[in-house]
Design an enzyme around this catalytic site. Structure first.
Site, short mmCIF file in Angstrom:
data_model
loop_
_atom_site.label_atom_id
_atom_site.label_comp_id
_atom_site.label_asym_id
_atom_site.label_seq_id
_atom_site.Cartn_x
_atom_site.Cartn_y
_atom_site.Cartn_z
N GLU A 27 -6.90 6.74 -9.36
CA GLU A 27 -6.97 5.78 -8.74
C GLU A 27 -8.17 5.75 -7.58
O GLU A 27 -8.48 6.96 -7.10
CB GLU A 27 -5.57 5.27 -7.90
CG GLU A 27 -5.65 4.09 -6.85
CD GLU A 27 -4.33 3.71 -6.43
OE1 GLU A 27 -3.31 4.59 -6.38
OE2 GLU A 27 -4.34 2.53 -5.81
N CYS B 216 -1.54 1.04 -6.87
CA CYS B 216 -1.43 -0.27 -6.28
C CYS B 216 -2.76 -0.84 -6.27
O CYS B 216 -2.98 -2.27 -5.90
CB CYS B 216 -1.29 -0.04 -4.58
SG CYS B 216 0.50 0.51 -4.30
N ASN C 26 2.15 -2.20 -12.04
CA ASN C 26 2.35 -1.03 -11.40
C ASN C 26 3.72 -0.74 -10.92
O ASN C 26 4.34 -0.19 -11.65
CB ASN C 26 1.11 -0.92 -10.47
CG ASN C 26 1.20 0.61 -9.92
OD1 ASN C 26 1.59 1.66 -10.29
ND2 ASN C 26 1.08 0.48 -8.22
N GLU C 27 3.54 -1.15 -9.73
CA GLU C 27 4.91 -0.52 -9.03
C GLU C 27 5.71 -1.89 -8.68
O GLU C 27 6.30 -2.09 -7.46
CB GLU C 27 4.57 0.21 -7.77
CG GLU C 27 5.23 1.34 -7.46
CD GLU C 27 4.78 2.24 -6.39
OE1 GLU C 27 4.52 1.68 -5.29
OE2 GLU C 27 4.72 3.35 -6.68
O1 AHR Z 1 -0.45 6.88 -5.29
C1 AHR Z 1 -0.65 6.06 -3.97
C2 AHR Z 1 0.04 5.08 -4.18
O2 AHR Z 1 1.48 5.29 -4.33
C3 AHR Z 1 -0.06 4.38 -5.58
O3 AHR Z 1 -1.28 3.23 -5.30
C4 AHR Z 1 1.05 3.42 -5.67
O4 AHR Z 1 1.27 3.09 -6.91
C5 AHR Z 1 2.30 4.08 -4.96
O5 AHR Z 1 2.86 3.53 -4.09
#
Ligand code: AHR
Length: 660
Positions: free
Chosen positions: A53, A245, A376-377
């Site tokens: 990321e 994120c 993603n999350e």
């Molecule tokens: O790894 C850091 C963050 O942690 C990522 O962007 C997210 O997916 C998670 O909350």
């Protein structure tokens, strides 16, 4: 090394005592039975991967080797990163926004008075890392409106001493690219670039760029060698990108859109990096995404690493920790179309629109995309209903592409339970579980998957890291304690390889002067990079992946936390090798006897690779990168029984050949 010698000594004394030559102090021996001929699961070739990321300056200022920050003046504050050291007497600069310039509308207008050098100074990303004897390639788009002027370069170190120079070129005529280069006479950790104009008249400037000549595989617009090498050394099974994120964005306009990251680098539209403003205590006002490292480059990187590409796409939802903005369901189609087009970009024939672009960018062959994450999350109903619409079309049109659904940001609790109950019915190919927890959680939950439903979903442990207690030292968060806890937890991932199919530590990279989130797998500054103890743990699993999990049982049970001990075993059925992973997270030395069933005998010597921290909070730094590293020795073996001593606080990997 001392640790290793004392282990060898302990082993010798212990074996002597077992053979009856010593009368006292016989330690209790844990007898573990390993059934080499009874594999419980095939290990997925994708099993141990990496999560990338653009956080902590992981891309711009990190992996992406561009040294100039804000080279096209497209940051909202167009002169951010640039300074013109008091050159009013020599000329004046103005930023012009011309919509006809497309996604890169701004350029700099320079009016030179003919009274001496006009200097533009770029700071780089917390300085520029410059290596002695390396050649640096500079380019600029410029046009001459009137008058006559030349352009030259000087690279200076932190003290202002010139360590590299490029001779002047004359700027003339309409927009064109000028290329200059210099070889650095010295190394600088925090260099700065002077772009020096001399003459009079009006000139326009855009797209200033500076790269080292030696990038990864010497590619133009390339990546930083040392960092890619560290990734390659992990031999990852997959590469997850672009996050995290960052996929979601703080709101939908800030989301990651892969189409704006492909094509010519200068045509990629810059946006704010969401980590710019995420944490008040770690503000990074100069953090933007230039997308010089975009989706094409990610696919190439995956190919270079021999890793399966695993893109994660926005599913019509912005980050639920921020705006929670969602696109309305009737307007989700363009998002689904992005997914279809991405598959075409990666795998499509060169006669298709997106396959053609891939070929034009230099890669006519398909990238063999077979894994895709949707969201993603994300969590709750709004996610499940959007995922369902993606799934319907993607499964119909591309059954060959396996889909990943998210279990949300937590390892348990109502959001997690909701995701599981919904997805159990829908059956995506994988469910992506995340856990950022204390080391204790990792130790206590090493058996997490032992009791999962064998007919349920396949697991992608997509983001995990043991977060230690606060400590004044940034790097100390990547302590031996956290790495050892992860190693213990990973015995459970490996043992449950029938349902756990992919795993990745997160985040991957962090700049020591520009991070927002810790711990991280690899730390770097402008010149150096350092593997954490956590990195070595990941690497030991990845390099010792094996092909099948086999039972390793103490009194008929998996060893997962009893007396702070953890074990798992795999075989490499092709090379006839047994690999045992062992963690002693306790505070006393332990003694093991492994009885190997289903083989004629072991063969040759076993290699024993061991990790240990002098103290639980030991950590590596850029200056002392080898404080906690694996140490390997070889020990002759025979028969069907092997002995192993495990000192307190150690992670050990034993590897040996067998004859069946
Ligand atoms: O790894 C850091 C963050 O942690 C990522 O962007 C997210 O997916 C998670 O909350």
């Amino acid at each position: 090394m001392k640790q290793l010698q004392s282990v060898k000594l302990l082993l010798v004394l212990w074996v002597i005592s077992l053979s009856g030559m010593a009368q006292t102090g016989v330690p209790a021996t844990r007898k573990v039975n390993i059934s080499i001929n009874k594999p419980t699961a095939a290990i997925s070739p994708d099993m141990w991967g990496i999560f990338f990321e653009d956080i902590n300056f992981g891309a711009d200022g990190g992996l992406y080797a561009e040294l100039i920050k804000n080279g096209s003046f497209e940051f909202p504050m167009p002169m951010m990163g640039w300074r013109d050291p008091d050159t009013e007497a020599q000329g004046a600069m103005l930023i012009v926004n011309q919509a006809a310039h497309g996604v890169n509308p701004r350029y700099a207008q320079l009016k030179l008075k003919g009274t001496g050098d006009f200097v533009l100074l770029n700071d780089g990303f917390r300085g520029m890392g410059i290596q002695k004897d390396e050649t640096y390639l500079f380019s600029i788009m410029a046009r001459q409106l009137s008058g006559q002027a030349s352009l030259r370069l000087e690279m200076i170190n932190a003290k202002g001493t010139v360590i590299g120079k490029a001779e002047p070129v004359t700027i003339n005529g309409d927009w064109k690219k000028y290329s200059l280069s210099f070889t650095a006479g010295d190394t600088a950790q925090k260099g700065k670039l002077r772009v020096i104009f001399n003459g009079s008249g009006e000139f326009h400037l855009d797209r200033l760029s500076l790269f080292p000549q030696h990038t990864w595989k010497n590619r133009p617009n390339g990546l930083r060698n040392d960092l890619v090498q560290k990734l390659a050394d992990l031999k990852p099974g997959f590469l997850r990108f672009p996050g995290g994120c960052i996929v979601e964005g703080r709101d939908l306009t800030n989301r990651y859109q892969w189409k704006t990251t492909v094509g010519a680098p200068e045509d990629r539209k810059l946006i704010m990096n969401r980590w710019n403003v995420e944490f008040a205590h770690k503000n990074a006002p100069d953090y933007y995404q230039s997308f010089g490292l975009g989706f094409y480059e990610y696919f190439i990187l995956a190919e270079d690493l021999g890793a399966a590409p695993l893109p994660i796409l926005n599913c019509g939802m912005a980050c639920q920790f921020n705006s929670s903005e969602v696109v309305s369901l009737p307007e989700l189609d363009p998002y689904i179309q992005d997914a279809l087009d991405l598959i075409e970009f990666a795998n499509g024939d060169v006669t298709t629109k997106w396959g053609r672009l891939r070929a034009d960018m230099g890669h006519p062959a398909a990238f063999n995309l077979r894994l895709l994450g949707v969201g993603n999350e994300q969590w709750d109903e709004q996610y499940v209903e959007r995922y369902a619409l993606f799934e319907k079309i993607l499964q119909q049109r591309h059954p060959e592409v396996k889909l990943v659904a998210a279990a949300g940001p937590y390892a348990e609790g109502p959001l997690f339970d909701y995701a599981w109950s919904a997805f159990k019915k829908m059956k995506p190919d994988f469910i992506d579980e995340h856990y950022y927890k204390g080391p204790d959680w990792f130790l206590k939950n090493a058996a997490r998957y032992d009791n999962y439903d064998r007919n349920g979903l396949k697991i992608f442990a997509g983001e995990y890291a043991a977060h230690g207690k606060d400590n004044a030292q940034a790097e100390s968060k990547n302590s031996w304690m956290s790495a050892m806890a992860e190693a213990a937890f990973m015995t459970g991932l490996e043992r449950n390889a029938d349902i756990v199919k992919m795993c990745s530590y997160a985040p991957l990279l962090a700049h020591v002067d520009a991070w927002q989130w810790r711990p991280d797998l690899i730390w770097f500054d402008n010149l150096r990079s350092m593997a954490t103890p956590n990195y070595y743990v990941q690497q030991l699993y990845s390099l010792n992946k094996g092909t099948h999990a086999v039972p390793a049982l103490l009194e008929g049970k998996a060893l997962s936390g009893r007396d702070s001990l953890y074990a798992s075993a795999v075989i490499d059925s092709v090379n006839k090798e047994l690999i045992i992973k062992l963690v002693n997270a306790g505070n006393k030395t332990e003694y093991f006897e492994f009885n190997l069933a289903g083989i004629k005998s072991v063969k040759g010597a076993m290699t024993v690779t061991s990790m240990h921290g002098a103290e639980l909070l030991a950590y590596n730094t850029l200056d002392k990168p080898a404080t906690v590293t694996p140490v390997t020795s070889t020990i002759p073996v025979k028969g069907k029984k092997i002995m192993q001593v495990l000192p307190a606080s150690t992670f050990t990997v034993v590897r040996l050949k067998y004859v069946q």
